[in-house]
Design a protein around this motif. Structure first.
Motif, mmCIF file in Angstrom:
data_model
loop_
_atom_site.group_PDB
_atom_site.id
_atom_site.type_symbol
_atom_site.label_atom_id
_atom_site.label_comp_id
_atom_site.label_asym_id
_atom_site.label_seq_id
_atom_site.Cartn_x
_atom_site.Cartn_y
_atom_site.Cartn_z
ATOM 1 N N LEU A 120 -24.947 -0.273 -62.391
ATOM 2 C CA LEU A 120 -23.652 -0.924 -62.233
ATOM 3 C C LEU A 120 -22.943 -0.411 -60.973
ATOM 4 O O LEU A 120 -23.217 0.688 -60.482
ATOM 5 C CB LEU A 120 -22.786 -0.676 -63.465
ATOM 6 N N THR A 121 -22.028 -1.200 -60.475
ATOM 7 C CA THR A 121 -21.312 -0.854 -59.251
ATOM 8 C C THR A 121 -20.346 0.297 -59.513
ATOM 9 O O THR A 121 -19.533 0.224 -60.439
ATOM 10 C CB THR A 121 -20.525 -2.069 -58.730
ATOM 11 N N PRO A 122 -20.432 1.360 -58.737
ATOM 12 C CA PRO A 122 -19.485 2.478 -58.921
ATOM 13 C C PRO A 122 -18.053 2.001 -58.731
ATOM 14 O O PRO A 122 -17.769 1.120 -57.911
ATOM 15 C CB PRO A 122 -19.896 3.475 -57.830
ATOM 16 N N GLY A 123 -17.151 2.592 -59.515
ATOM 17 C CA GLY A 123 -15.749 2.213 -59.415
ATOM 18 C C GLY A 123 -14.900 3.355 -58.894
ATOM 19 O O GLY A 123 -15.393 4.437 -58.571
ATOM 20 N N THR A 124 -13.616 3.109 -58.836
ATOM 21 C CA THR A 124 -12.669 4.116 -58.379
ATOM 22 C C THR A 124 -12.213 4.956 -59.562
ATOM 23 O O THR A 124 -11.890 4.432 -60.617
ATOM 24 C CB THR A 124 -11.450 3.442 -57.726
ATOM 25 N N ALA A 125 -12.193 6.268 -59.388
ATOM 26 C CA ALA A 125 -11.767 7.170 -60.461
ATOM 27 C C ALA A 125 -10.911 8.278 -59.864
ATOM 28 O O ALA A 125 -11.396 9.366 -59.550
ATOM 29 C CB ALA A 125 -12.969 7.743 -61.190
ATOM 30 N N GLU A 126 -9.629 7.992 -59.680
ATOM 31 C CA GLU A 126 -8.718 8.999 -59.117
ATOM 32 C C GLU A 126 -8.414 10.092 -60.131
ATOM 33 O O GLU A 126 -8.225 11.253 -59.766
ATOM 34 C CB GLU A 126 -7.421 8.316 -58.665
ATOM 35 N N ASN A 127 -8.373 9.708 -61.401
ATOM 36 C CA ASN A 127 -8.086 10.685 -62.466
ATOM 37 C C ASN A 127 -9.101 10.513 -63.595
ATOM 38 O O ASN A 127 -8.776 10.011 -64.668
ATOM 39 C CB ASN A 127 -6.661 10.491 -62.999
ATOM 40 N N PRO A 128 -10.350 10.907 -63.354
ATOM 41 C CA PRO A 128 -11.405 10.672 -64.346
ATOM 42 C C PRO A 128 -11.149 11.420 -65.648
ATOM 43 O O PRO A 128 -10.775 12.600 -65.628
ATOM 44 C CB PRO A 128 -12.665 11.176 -63.645
ATOM 45 N N LEU A 129 -11.314 10.714 -66.768
ATOM 46 C CA LEU A 129 -11.154 11.330 -68.086
ATOM 47 C C LEU A 129 -12.409 12.056 -68.529
ATOM 48 O O LEU A 129 -12.377 12.825 -69.489
ATOM 49 C CB LEU A 129 -10.787 10.251 -69.117
ATOM 50 N N LEU A 130 -13.541 11.801 -67.840
ATOM 51 C CA LEU A 130 -14.823 12.398 -68.209
ATOM 52 C C LEU A 130 -15.432 13.120 -67.013
ATOM 53 O O LEU A 130 -15.250 12.697 -65.868
ATOM 54 C CB LEU A 130 -15.803 11.327 -68.709
#
Length: 810
Positions: A120-130
């Motif tokens: 899948l296409t990587p997304g933006t994660a400014e504040n990743p929960l994991l």
């Protein structure tokens, strides 16, 4: 202990040593189901991590620890520790990749060189929960660990054995708690999994051969609570899209193990942290549920009779007793087993009369087509085959049939774009798809000469020997993957023309998707703006984009009724909110003592709050519609159905919420109250939205006037729906015993919520069209933090509360 070798083989100490596993047969009364032959930790069947910048080597690296952040992806190679799986098939070297999809989701992929995974296409994660880690050191094999950023708690970690080889894949994950929900469908009396007894079950679409097991659909998705009471979700996308059946097992550790016969590992982990968040995140992966039309929430009738006069009798009695109902199928087998034929003029007249009476027609359809049908000849190249253009045949109800490849995008045009099908589906307001696991009743005789022996006269000779012998491992309780269904070696007609095995569990979903596309296109041609109502017996991740689920062979008893509730709850968790099961069962009991009125009354009470409510019986079974009971019971069941119709504005709102967020209308108590530990183990109660709690009765009242029912009341204040009396007001929740008369429905309203309703139980309205002309009313339940007041029934024209149900007085 992670079992080393699952299956029917009895593992001796010598055999276990040969497998390079540990053996211990000592008895433990507290854990008598533990395996005697199990993997060492770390397992000898593991993998070593290889730095992608280095050449592949068997030298074990020293405790590398890579962290997945918002800016990078983890990827690399893995070297097998053994050349063979425990089933003596070739083991593969692997690649892995971990991708951040968003702040709340990551994808984990493990595959071999012969596979092309869907990354899948990587997304933006400014504040990743994991946060994900790759670990590999002196005391453990290659593992992928996922922690929750906020708490640091490990919510996922591959452990035990990681095995990836020819026709066998195995992986396991530790769980933060034993509060795991999902991984259906399975025949279950409780929603909770039995970790103590090492419960295991298969996920495979099947019917006919295992009548006591509910295996019509496959949903490899689960939610799990963490120690912090947060919730995460895990979607086994590799089995949610393709790659056939798999086995599931829970271990007391706690952990969960998965075993597959084909494919690769593709997992999506969703962070939640609330159950409703997980539902929305999962729906974003598989597709938001379709919104049903308003009338679909009414009461529906269907029976399998092959006798149109039976329909006429029921219809007349329903009207004579002024019992609301919305639709009828007339007969579930109008042209069985070939649903690609035109209906007779008499049936067409029945349909016209039904519609003139203000009701809808539900067309029951099946996936197969008779080989004697001209449409079959025109679409022969879109049927499952044996390869080399050799047709594949099955047998249903004594007729030879072919099986369309609904995964082929050209099948719809070949099968449905003709005058016969357009006229047939043009008459239908709703479609109910049955036997699309798909069913095959041929008594299969596996033979080497199947390519030349298979013909229309010998459908039992259409399976090659590979179907019976070529799988070294089979999921729990499955002796033969092809029993009762299409042979797994039959070939698809699209793409790479893979074996049916790779698409088997998704066959019902593809069938449903093809019908949905055709009906929408047909409605546009007919200038019909109505949304289609479609249900399918067999479902799979993503099925809800096309409609809901209905069906299952249930006996008329309290055990089956409770299993039906579990199915509705599990399907809601699996992202299919529009779900129902046959009222009071669809088949007869083994004993010949007839139907129990009290059982069916309780079944109507519970099903009145299911998203889809239908009385449906299979061929030869006693009818269960309201008119077959004594007059006093008929009048009571009429009130139950009227109560449902009153609440349709609320039910419809919940369906809208489901179609826009993925949140199911019917919910576990634990789903609605994730912070309340006392709700975790509760199966026989359920929430309808956030406002109503239903406590069904699953025991006979026998010779008593009432029966006691244990009920959990989560934190908050709760009111009796009928009297407005406050029943519970607690910060931590309470357990109470309810005294329930046969005519009582245990409905409790949650303080601080409002339930919109329409009409009342004194109306003569008998369809949703008529009910929508009646005045609205609001049921307002005040919160208890400020006010200590009973619920208020607010009618737009009167201050009188709705009448209390009393079947005897009525």
């Amino acid at each position: 202990r992670f079992p080393c070798h699952e299956g029917t083989e009895v593992i001796t100490p010598a055999r276990c040593e040969e497998l390079d596993c540990c053996y211990d047969a000592s008895y433990d009364a507290d854990d008598d189901k533990k395996p005697t032959c199990y993997h060492s930790l770390p397992s000898t069947y593991g993998y070593e991590w290889v730095d992608p910048s280095q050449a592949i080597t068997r030298k074990k690296p020293i405790a590398p620890r890579n962290l997945l952040t918002k800016d990078i992806e983890l990827e690399g190679n893995m070297i097998k520790l053994k050349d063979k799986t425990p089933y003596n098939t070739t083991a593969y070297d692997l690649k892995y990749k971990v991708v951040t999809l968003s702040n709340n989701a990551i994808q984990i992929l493990i595959w071999n060189n012969a596979t092309t995974p869907e990354i899948l296409t990587p997304g933006t994660a400014e504040n990743p929960l994991l946060q994900a880690y790759i670990t590999d050191g002196e005391h453990e094999n290659f593992a992928i660990t996922v922690n929750r950023t906020e708490t640091g708690e490990t919510i996922f970690k591959t452990t035990g054995a990681l095995i990836f080889g020819e026709k066998y894949i195995e992986w396991s994950s530790l769980l933060p708690t034993k509060h795991l929900y999902g991984l259906g469908q399975k025949d279950a009396y409780n929603i909770n999994k039995d970790f103590k007894n090492w419960e295991e079950w298969p996920l495979i679409s099947s019917e006919g051969v295992y009548p006591s097991m509910i295996r019509y659909g496959s949903h490899p998705f689960y939610m799990c609570f963490e120690e912090s009471n947060m919730v995460h979700g895990v979607f086994l996308k590799h089995s949610g899209c393709k790659f056939g059946p798999l086995a599931v097992k829970v271990l007391p550790t706690p952990a969960v193990s998965f075993r597959l016969v084909s494919g690769y590992i593709d997992i999506i982990i969703m962070a939640g942290p609330e159950p409703k968040d997980v539902s929305s995140q999962y729906a974003n992966q598989v597709g938001m549920p379709a919104m049903p039309p308003y009338w679909a929430l009414g009461f529906h009738l269907c029976r399998t009779a092959r006798n149109a006069s039976l329909y006429s009798n029921v219809s007349e009695k329903m009207k004579n007793h002024s019992i609301p109902y919305e639709s009828d199928c007339i007969d579930a087998q109008l042209n069985y087993p070939d649903g690609f034929k035109p209906l007779s003029p008499d049936i067409e007249q029945e349909i016209e009369d039904l519609k003139n009476d203000g009701r809808k027609f539900i067309l029951v359809q099946y996936p197969f087509i008779s080989t004697a049908n001209e449409i079959y000849n025109n679409a022969a190249d879109k049927m499952l085959n044996l390869g080399d253009e050799v047709p594949y045949y099955g047998l249903v109800n004594g007729s030879v049939v072919g099986y369309p490849d609904y995964d082929n995008g050209n099948t719809r045009e070949a099968l449905f774009e003709n005058d016969v099908m357009k006229k047939l589906y043009g008459m239908a307001d709703g479609i109910m798809l049955l036997q699309n696991t798909p069913l095959n009743e041929a008594a299969v005789n596996y033979t080497e000469s199947y390519m030349t022996s298979c013909n229309k006269d010998t459908p039992e000779l259409c399976c090659g020997p590979n179907d019976a012998t070529d799988y070294p491992f089979l999921p729990h309780s499955i002796q033969d993957l092809s029993d009762g269904t299409v042979c797994m070696d039959a070939k698809q007609t699209s793409g790479h023309k893979d074996a049916h095995l790779t698409n088997h569990n998704a066959y019902g979903k593809d069938h449903m998707g093809t019908i949905h596309t055709f009906v929408k296109k047909l409605n546009e041609e007919l200038s019909n703006r109505n949304r289609p109502m479609i249900t399918s017996l067999s479902t799979h991740p993503g099925s809800s984009q096309y409609g809901g689920h209905f069906g299952g062979s249930y006996r008329p008893d309290f055990v089956a009724a409770r299993k039906g509730l579990v199915q509705v709850l599990e399907m809601g968790l699996a992202g299919i909110p529009f779900t129902g099961t046959p009222l009071c069962g669809s088949i007869n009991k083994d004993s010949d003592d007839g139907l129990q009125s009290d059982l069916c009354m309780r079944a109507y009470q519970m099903s009145a709050f299911f998203p889809f409510m239908m009385s449906y019986t299979e061929l030869g079974a006693d009818l269960r519609d309201p008119t077959i009971f004594p007059d006093q019971v008929i009048m009571y069941l009429r009130l139950v159905i009227l109560q449902r119709y009153m609440m349709l504005p609320y039910f419809y709102t919940l369906q809208w919420e489901a179609s826009t967020s993925g949140v199911p209308p019917v919910r576990l108590l634990a789903y609605e109250f994730p912070q309340h530990l006392g709700s975790r183990g509760v199966t026989p109660q359920f929430m309808v939205g956030s406002s109503l709690m239903i406590t069904p009765v699953f025991n006979s009242i026998v010779n008593h006037t009432s029966i006691e029912v244990a009920a959990t009341f989560p934190p908050g204040c709760w009111y009796d729906y009928y009297t407005g009396t406050m029943v519970s007001n607690s910060v931590n929740g309470t357990n109470l015993t309810l005294s329930s008369l046969l005519t009582d429905i245990n409905i409790h309203v949650r303080g601080g919520y409002i339930v919109p309703m329409q009409g009342d139980t004194t109306t003569n309205a008998t369809t949703t069209t008529e009910f929508r002309l009646l005045p609205y009313k609001l049921l307002v339940a005040l919160s208890c933090d400020t006010y200590q007041a009973p619920a208020v029934h607010s009618d737009l024209t009167t201050t009188e509360p709705p009448p209390v149900w009393d079947a005897t007085a009525q």
